[in-house]
Scaffold this motif. Structure first.
Motif, PDB file in Angstrom:
ATOM      1  N   GLN A   1      35.406  48.041  31.739  1.00  0.00           N
ATOM      2  CA  GLN A   1      36.110  46.894  32.298  1.00  0.00           C
ATOM      3  C   GLN A   1      35.060  45.925  32.826  1.00  0.00           C
ATOM      4  O   GLN A   1      34.220  46.293  33.658  1.00  0.00           O
ATOM      5  CB  GLN A   1      37.049  47.375  33.416  1.00  0.00           C
TER       6      GLN A   1
ATOM      7  N   TYR B   1      34.637  44.962  37.036  1.00  0.00           N
ATOM      8  CA  TYR B   1      34.163  45.950  38.008  1.00  0.00           C
ATOM      9  C   TYR B   1      33.135  46.924  37.450  1.00  0.00           C
ATOM     10  O   TYR B   1      32.527  47.669  38.217  1.00  0.00           O
ATOM     11  CB  TYR B   1      35.354  46.735  38.572  1.00  0.00           C
TER      12      TYR B   1
ATOM     13  N   ASN C   1      42.570  42.779  33.005  1.00  0.00           N
ATOM     14  CA  ASN C   1      43.900  43.122  33.513  1.00  0.00           C
ATOM     15  C   ASN C   1      44.846  43.655  32.443  1.00  0.00           C
ATOM     16  O   ASN C   1      46.004  43.944  32.714  1.00  0.00           O
ATOM     17  CB  ASN C   1      44.545  41.922  34.212  1.00  0.00           C
TER      18      ASN C   1
ATOM     19  N   GLU D   1      44.565  45.930  40.035  1.00  0.00           N
ATOM     20  CA  GLU D   1      43.271  46.247  40.652  1.00  0.00           C
ATOM     21  C   GLU D   1      43.222  47.657  41.212  1.00  0.00           C
ATOM     22  O   GLU D   1      42.186  48.320  41.143  1.00  0.00           O
ATOM     23  CB  GLU D   1      42.953  45.238  41.768  1.00  0.00           C
ATOM     24  N   ASP D   2      44.322  48.126  41.776  1.00  0.00           N
ATOM     25  CA  ASP D   2      44.264  49.439  42.434  1.00  0.00           C
ATOM     26  C   ASP D   2      44.073  50.586  41.444  1.00  0.00           C
ATOM     27  O   ASP D   2      43.784  51.708  41.850  1.00  0.00           O
ATOM     28  CB  ASP D   2      45.494  49.670  43.305  1.00  0.00           C
TER      29      ASP D   2
ATOM     30  N   LYS E   1      39.741  49.170  40.162  1.00  0.00           N
ATOM     31  CA  LYS E   1      38.717  48.710  41.105  1.00  0.00           C
ATOM     32  C   LYS E   1      38.063  49.908  41.797  1.00  0.00           C
ATOM     33  O   LYS E   1      38.760  50.858  42.179  1.00  0.00           O
ATOM     34  CB  LYS E   1      39.335  47.775  42.147  1.00  0.00           C
TER      35      LYS E   1
END
Length: 361
Positions: A271, A274, A317, A350-351, A354
């Motif tokens: 990704q 991150y 995303n 994100e959770d 990330k």
């Protein structure tokens, strides 16, 4: 890397077809195994290569506010390689305007999006003596690179049918990946060759044996170009750095295992935002990892069918993954009626991807 763990969530056979309840089932995914998935670097165009000779393109749109269907995908176009030969890999040009593909027809082909090539067959720009496993685009020199089962690495200027460069490799190419000025090639006999492709002329940087004991299956460069991850048929991933970095060391960890069963790691997908990554395997499991903190971020329930390939879009995303037979066990295990060929796109909040705070020791 014990904090990662080795057990994967299990779903009963036939109960799950996607890793998320609202994942988008991509229409017209093909009639045979899916060998690669890649996203455009400039837009949300997704391409696949298939064993049915097809190269397909879809356009995806993401609306996280629509919790019932956060991703929608529309088919845009399809072309085919000659003689119904399997297509094994694809990539985009740096500007996202052109798709390159390779496969069992021993040809490197080029297709400009928005154009329909003669006979719906992409233009041939290069060739090998044996099937071509992988293709990549070198953004620093605008060259196309291809790696084949003839143990050759060739570089192509799309304006000429003659390679502008060629490297003899120690063995057949199983996978290659390019990220900026870094290219890593994994071959048979566990060889790994690292190249500097930051200038007009690619040059070999170093060679090493894979840190894993068994056959290499996939390789992927870090987004920051400081190293790469390599996966093997033994359900293990190795994380390697090109140069020594303070407080960061090479390591390997087990994954895609259930009890005494060991499954191949088929694809590694980073990704870009991150620097975290996904692994997908023949156990039908998708797992998200954080290499820097040595943590497993998210393990999804198994879907009951091999996942041969996957990729994050440029924004990070959307995560595309395929569900199909990958021919690793030969034709005797292929059952057309009971082996669907599907592609899903998963919205990635994100959770899920990330990095989390490092655990205190």
């Amino acid at each position: 890397m014990a904090s990662f763990g080795t057990q994967q969530p299990v779903a009963a056979a036939g109960q799950k077809k996607s890793i998320g309840p609202n994942d988008c089932n991509v229409p017209q995914a093909g009639t045979d195994g899916i060998s690669s998935l890649n996203w455009s670097p400039t837009a949300n165009f997704l391409i696949s290569s298939n064993w049915d000779s097809g190269v397909r393109v879809w356009e995806a749109a993401c609306n996280p506010q629509n919790t019932n269907q956060p991703v929608q995908v529309q088919p845009k176009a399809q072309v085919n390689h000659e003689n119904s030969m399997p297509v094994l890999d694809t990539c985009f040009s740096a500007d996202g305007s052109t798709v390159f593909s390779c496969g069992a027809d021993k040809a490197v082909r080029m297709w400009r999006l928005g154009e329909t090539p003669p006979n719906n067959i992409p233009q041939q720009i290069g060739a090998h003596d044996k099937p071509i496993q992988s293709v990549g685009f070198l953004s620093k020199s605008n060259l196309v690179v291809s790696g084949g089962w003839d143990a050759k690495l060739k570089f192509w200027d799309t304006r000429s049918p003659t390679p502008v460069g060629e490297f003899q490799l120690p063995e057949r190419v199983y996978d290659l990946d390019v990220q900026g000025g870094l290219m890593v090639v994994a071959t048979a006999n566990r060889q790994v060759i690292i190249y500097d492709v930051s200038g007009p002329q690619p040059r070999e940087h170093s060679r090493k044996e894979s840190p894993l004991k068994y056959q290499s299956r996939c390789v992927s460069c870090f987004p920051d170009q400081t190293g790469f991850a390599i996966g093997s048929i033994e359900g293990r991933v190795g994380v390697q750095y090109i140069q020594k970095i303070p407080n960061k060391d090479h390591f390997a960890f087990k994954c895609h295992r259930q009890d005494s069963n060991v499954y191949s790691v088929n694809c590694l997908a980073f990704q870009n935002v991150y620097g975290t990554f996904a692994t997908v395997g023949s156990d039908g499991v998708v797992t998200f990892w954080d290499k820097d903190n040595k943590q497993r971020l998210k393990a999804f329930p198994a879907i009951g069918q091999t996942i041969p390939c996957a990729a994050f879009n440029a924004q990070g995303n959307m995560f595309a993954y395929a569900s199909s037979y990958n021919w690793s066990k030969g034709s005797q295990f292929y059952s057309p009626g009971s082996t669907p060929n599907e592609i899903y796109v998963h919205y990635t909040p994100e959770d899920e991807i990330k990095p989390k705070a490092a655990k205190k020791k």
